[in-house]
Design a protein around this motif. Structure first.
Motif: not given
Length: 321
Positions: A100-118
């Motif tokens: 089982n897992r424990e996570f630490s994320f580095f994405r503040n921000p990351s590229a995927d967050l900028f995917l836009s509805p356009k």
């Protein structure tokens, strides 16, 4: 076969070479391409289906690696964009003695967050039977509106919409914000996949059957519930099926177990040419066959390090599928 389109995060999982210690104690990691929606698309493609990924990575080496891995696994990356606005997201993982897992994320921000509805276009859903999404990229960034737009297009076309909340609380400002967002998107899903430890958080109901009844009174046509050592269940408005957990000789890493279950289940829906209306017509026997197949597929995944999806040949070798 028609296509399964997945939208959401793409990132690099750094999986520990040591097992049974806390994340702060891990000294060596192995790079693995990750992201729950990508794992689902990879499972579909590895089984012989047509998985498509809609996302965004950074214009960097990690982004290139993810695209390469997706292509190697047969996933269509036409709609995986690149941006210079941010780097590809990273996640560092530790594994306890049971995998089982424990996570630490580095994405503040990351590229995927900028995917836009356009960037979302109707052709993304060409020849698609299913659209699948998770909750990690439903945070308050452009990517949330991109999800909403693609889901809207899918519902207009009568495409099955699949939602695996895949709760990751460290990525949210608060548990309440995560819960509120998940519940906002639940009415947009025809198929909902949950793990037993997410059931009460998502539905507000700890009782499995009552939670299923509650969900199926809304837009949801199917609830898939994975329960680790307690097996798995699937409910529709007309039938339900349950199986016990399969014996697994050695649990190496549970990363991607739920994704492999979801991906292999969606593969079966498409392989059976199921439409929205067909979900209500599936019998108990049908559902039992499907969760048995997906349980076996997930069992192969947890026997390997990282979210490594098996192919149909391996399924046939191990289970005679």
């Amino acid at each position: 076969m028609k296509r399964v389109v997945a939208i959401g995060e793409l990132l690099i999982d750094f999986v520990p070479e040591e097992k049974g210690c806390a994340l702060r104690e891990v000294t060596h990691f192995e790079r693995v391409a990750g992201g729950a929606p990508a794992n689902v698309a990879a499972a579909v493609s590895r089984l012989g289906g047509r998985g498509v990924m809609v996302s965004q990575v950074g214009d960097d080496a990690f982004g290139e690696h993810i695209i390469d891995v997706l292509k190697t696994n047969g996933v269509d990356t036409t709609y995986v964009f690149k941006t210079k606005k941010a780097n590809t997201g990273l996640a560092f993982v530790s594994l306890d003695a049971t995998g089982n897992r424990e996570f630490s994320f580095f994405r503040n921000p990351s590229a995927d967050l900028f995917l836009s509805p356009k960037q979302i276009t109707p052709d993304m859903l060409a020849d698609a039977a299913v659209l699948h999404f998770c909750s990690v990229d439903l945070v308050d960034w452009p990517v949330r509106k991109a999800h909403a737009r693609l889901i809207e297009l899918a519902r207009e076309k009568g495409i099955i919409v699949s939602f695996d909340p895949n709760v990751r609380l460290p990525l949210w400002d608060s548990p309440a914000a995560c819960q509120k967002t998940i519940r906002e998107f639940l009415p947009l899903a025809d198929v909902v996949k949950l793990s037993d430890d997410e059931l009460e958080f998502v539905t507000g109901c700890a009782d499995e059957k009552k939670a299923a009844e509650q969900l199926l009174q809304g837009a949801c046509r199917m609830l898939i519930l994975t329960k680790g050592g307690n097996g798995s269940s699937v409910y529709t408005r007309s039938a339900e099926a349950h199986i016990e957990a399969l014996p697994v000789e050695r649990v190496v890493d549970t990363t991607g177990a739920g994704d492999s279950f979801a991906g292999s289940f969606l593969f079966q829906l498409v392989n059976r040419s199921c439409t929205l209306d067909d979900l209500d017509a599936l019998t108990e026997q049908d559902l039992k066959q499907m969760i048995t197949f997906s349980s076996r597929y997930a069992a192969l995944t947890i026997g390997k390090k990282g979210a490594v999806m098996a192919d149909m040949q391996e399924m046939k070798q191990v289970y005679g599928e």
